[in-house]
Write a protein that holds these residues in place. Structure first.
Motif, mmCIF file in Angstrom:
data_model
loop_
_atom_site.group_PDB
_atom_site.id
_atom_site.type_symbol
_atom_site.label_atom_id
_atom_site.label_comp_id
_atom_site.label_asym_id
_atom_site.label_seq_id
_atom_site.Cartn_x
_atom_site.Cartn_y
_atom_site.Cartn_z
ATOM 1 N N LEU A 119 1.168 -0.687 0.131
ATOM 2 C CA LEU A 119 0.331 0.317 0.177
ATOM 3 C C LEU A 119 0.420 1.443 0.088
ATOM 4 O O LEU A 119 0.720 2.464 -0.945
ATOM 5 C CB LEU A 119 -0.723 -0.231 1.145
ATOM 6 C CG LEU A 119 -1.734 -1.328 0.963
ATOM 7 C CD1 LEU A 119 -3.512 -0.938 2.623
ATOM 8 C CD2 LEU A 119 -3.380 -0.830 0.271
ATOM 9 N N ARG A 120 1.933 1.193 0.255
ATOM 10 C CA ARG A 120 3.104 1.863 1.007
ATOM 11 C C ARG A 120 3.931 2.506 -0.732
ATOM 12 O O ARG A 120 3.913 3.447 -0.689
ATOM 13 C CB ARG A 120 4.239 2.072 1.764
ATOM 14 C CG ARG A 120 3.534 2.467 3.272
ATOM 15 C CD ARG A 120 2.837 3.481 3.827
ATOM 16 N NE ARG A 120 2.051 3.679 4.541
ATOM 17 C CZ ARG A 120 2.730 3.803 5.749
ATOM 18 N NH1 ARG A 120 3.788 3.581 6.683
ATOM 19 N NH2 ARG A 120 1.041 3.742 6.829
ATOM 20 N N GLY A 121 2.795 1.863 -1.144
ATOM 21 C CA GLY A 121 4.252 1.869 -2.940
ATOM 22 C C GLY A 121 3.303 2.270 -3.944
ATOM 23 O O GLY A 121 3.341 3.058 -5.257
ATOM 24 N N ILE A 122 2.204 2.260 -3.812
ATOM 25 C CA ILE A 122 0.948 3.390 -4.755
ATOM 26 C C ILE A 122 0.862 5.074 -4.905
ATOM 27 O O ILE A 122 0.982 5.192 -3.607
ATOM 28 C CB ILE A 122 -0.350 2.801 -3.704
ATOM 29 C CG1 ILE A 122 -0.619 1.122 -3.926
ATOM 30 C CG2 ILE A 122 -1.559 3.482 -4.459
ATOM 31 C CD1 ILE A 122 -1.640 0.833 -3.878
ATOM 32 N N ASP A 123 0.980 4.870 -5.192
ATOM 33 C CA ASP A 123 1.453 6.489 -5.301
ATOM 34 C C ASP A 123 0.232 7.225 -4.972
ATOM 35 O O ASP A 123 -1.061 6.833 -4.929
ATOM 36 C CB ASP A 123 1.447 6.469 -7.203
ATOM 37 C CG ASP A 123 1.679 8.514 -7.408
ATOM 38 O OD1 ASP A 123 1.468 9.217 -7.061
ATOM 39 O OD2 ASP A 123 2.316 8.163 -8.915
ATOM 40 N N GLU A 124 0.106 8.492 -4.513
ATOM 41 C CA GLU A 124 -0.236 9.144 -3.839
ATOM 42 C C GLU A 124 -1.217 10.056 -4.524
ATOM 43 O O GLU A 124 -2.701 10.708 -3.974
ATOM 44 C CB GLU A 124 0.434 10.393 -3.210
ATOM 45 C CG GLU A 124 -0.862 10.990 -2.025
ATOM 46 C CD GLU A 124 -1.071 10.032 -0.604
ATOM 47 O OE1 GLU A 124 -2.488 11.132 -0.386
ATOM 48 O OE2 GLU A 124 -1.230 9.298 -0.706
ATOM 49 N N ASP A 125 -1.017 10.311 -6.485
ATOM 50 C CA ASP A 125 -1.680 10.774 -7.342
ATOM 51 C C ASP A 125 -3.075 10.491 -7.584
ATOM 52 O O ASP A 125 -4.353 10.449 -7.742
ATOM 53 C CB ASP A 125 -0.867 11.400 -8.463
ATOM 54 C CG ASP A 125 0.261 11.813 -7.877
ATOM 55 O OD1 ASP A 125 -0.067 12.068 -7.092
ATOM 56 O OD2 ASP A 125 1.185 11.801 -8.830
ATOM 57 N N ILE A 126 -2.941 8.488 -7.136
ATOM 58 C CA ILE A 126 -3.948 8.099 -7.489
ATOM 59 C C ILE A 126 -5.851 8.332 -6.603
ATOM 60 O O ILE A 126 -6.613 8.404 -6.831
ATOM 61 C CB ILE A 126 -3.914 6.668 -7.506
ATOM 62 C CG1 ILE A 126 -2.869 5.790 -8.848
ATOM 63 C CG2 ILE A 126 -5.245 5.425 -7.186
ATOM 64 C CD1 ILE A 126 -2.675 4.647 -8.426
ATOM 65 N N TRP A 127 -4.695 8.899 -5.189
ATOM 66 C CA TRP A 127 -5.820 9.125 -4.441
ATOM 67 C C TRP A 127 -6.149 10.467 -4.481
ATOM 68 O O TRP A 127 -7.582 10.655 -4.218
ATOM 69 C CB TRP A 127 -5.586 8.687 -2.779
ATOM 70 C CG TRP A 127 -5.508 7.382 -2.373
ATOM 71 C CD1 TRP A 127 -3.733 6.205 -2.286
ATOM 72 C CD2 TRP A 127 -6.187 6.588 -2.465
ATOM 73 N NE1 TRP A 127 -4.344 5.708 -2.044
ATOM 74 C CE2 TRP A 127 -5.317 5.163 -2.028
ATOM 75 C CE3 TRP A 127 -7.036 6.565 -2.607
ATOM 76 C CZ2 TRP A 127 -6.220 3.734 -1.156
ATOM 77 C CZ3 TRP A 127 -8.043 5.165 -1.311
ATOM 78 C CH2 TRP A 127 -7.542 4.283 -1.116
ATOM 79 N N LYS A 128 -5.728 10.788 -4.648
ATOM 80 C CA LYS A 128 -5.377 12.233 -5.009
ATOM 81 C C LYS A 128 -6.959 13.050 -5.970
ATOM 82 O O LYS A 128 -7.426 13.638 -5.958
ATOM 83 C CB LYS A 128 -4.651 13.427 -5.134
ATOM 84 C CG LYS A 128 -3.905 13.564 -4.226
ATOM 85 C CD LYS A 128 -2.330 14.116 -4.796
ATOM 86 C CE LYS A 128 -1.931 14.518 -3.836
ATOM 87 N NZ LYS A 128 -0.451 15.194 -3.589
ATOM 88 N N ALA A 129 -6.270 12.172 -6.979
ATOM 89 C CA ALA A 129 -7.710 11.770 -8.487
ATOM 90 C C ALA A 129 -8.625 10.874 -8.119
ATOM 91 O O ALA A 129 -9.960 12.151 -8.311
ATOM 92 C CB ALA A 129 -6.815 10.995 -9.396
#
Length: 279
Positions: free
Chosen positions: A162-172
């Motif tokens: 989970l920590r390796g998932i791009d934060e931009d995905i959550w922002k989008a």
């Protein structure tokens, strides 16, 4: 290293395979009896019961460990306060041996001194939780203890993913108004597929070789109600001096592990080859 693997693992497996085709009892014999030991194995009611228990244990243990581990990982991934302490607390049970885990849960589930006794002392006179002495329910107590121990490991592995998932995905997703559960279901879980596969293989191989937890909690009882293949093999190898039948059981377990691990190793090698081809 290669010599150690060949002699220590492959050599032992081949020796067990050879013994399983003989009538060996206390000592190895050279007579060939074909598939007789395997026929006796699958005509043995105790072996069939142990396989049934293994199936029940395996399905519940893997599903519960992965679900609870994932939920714990999601919870900690929210950057909660005391994250380090929580990670340690959730992972600590995995640091314990299965023997210690089994003994702890044996005490907790003992109707005479554990949870049932404590609840009745508090005034809940009708409270009953005697699964560990119930032939129909005892295998579920082993599942409970094993899930308690393994969920922390699953959490640690999935948290790293989970920590390796791009934060931009959550922002989008927030901008688009997509519910968090939908993001986890449609985006996060597919991205965690390699980690989930690793977790599954680790848990599945642990299921096949489960022994310590059963012995320390129930000794395979009441009667043989919580027996598992590994205990059946050890009992026939050391207790009943039937190394041929025990070797046949061991080969069945080895084949099960290979069936579980081979697809994972194949997919991993294909993925690695595809990655090198892309470069």
């Amino acid at each position: 290293m290669a010599i150690t693997v060949l002699l220590g693992y492959l050599g032992a497996a081949l020796w067990s395979l050879r013994i399983s085709f003989t009538s060996s009892r206390t000592f190895p014999a050279d007579d060939y009896v074909g598939l007789l030991q395997y026929e006796r194995l699958f005509e043995n009611e105790r072996w069939l019961l142990s396989l049934q228990n293994l199936c029940i244990y395996g399905v519940l243990f893997i599903v519960a460990s992965m679900v609870i581990g994932f939920l714990l990982a999601v919870f900690i991934d929210q950057k909660v306060k005391g994250e380090g302490l929580l990670r340690t607390a959730f992972l600590y049970p995995y640091a314990m041996s299965f023997v210690a885990t089994g003994l702890v849960w044996q005490w907790v589930l003992n109707p005479e001194s554990g949870l049932q006794h404590s609840m009745r002392q508090l005034g809940w006179a009708g409270f009953t939780f005697d699964w560990i002495i119930d032939q129909d329910l005892v295998i579920y107590t082993v599942v409970i203890a094993s899930v308690w121990q393994a969920s922390g490991l699953v959490m640690a592995l999935l948290l790293a993913g989970l920590r390796g998932i791009d934060e931009d995905i959550w922002k989008a997703s927030r901008i688009d108004g997509v519910p968090a559960w939908r993001v986890y279901l449609s985006v996060v879980l597919p991205m965690l597929a390699p980690t989930l596969a690793t977790v599954f293989v680790l848990l599945a191989t642990g299921v096949v070789k489960v022994f310590d937890a059963v012995v320390s909690m129930t000794q395979g009882g009441p009667g043989t109600a919580s027996d598992v293949p590994a205990k059946f093999i050890m009992d026939h190898l050391f207790g009943r001096a039937n190394i041929a039948l025990a070797s046949a059981g061991a080969m069945v377990l080895l084949l099960t592990v290979l069936i579980l691990v081979a697809p994972f190793l194949y997919a991993r090698s294909r993925s690695h080859a595809a990655g090198q081809g892309g470069h």
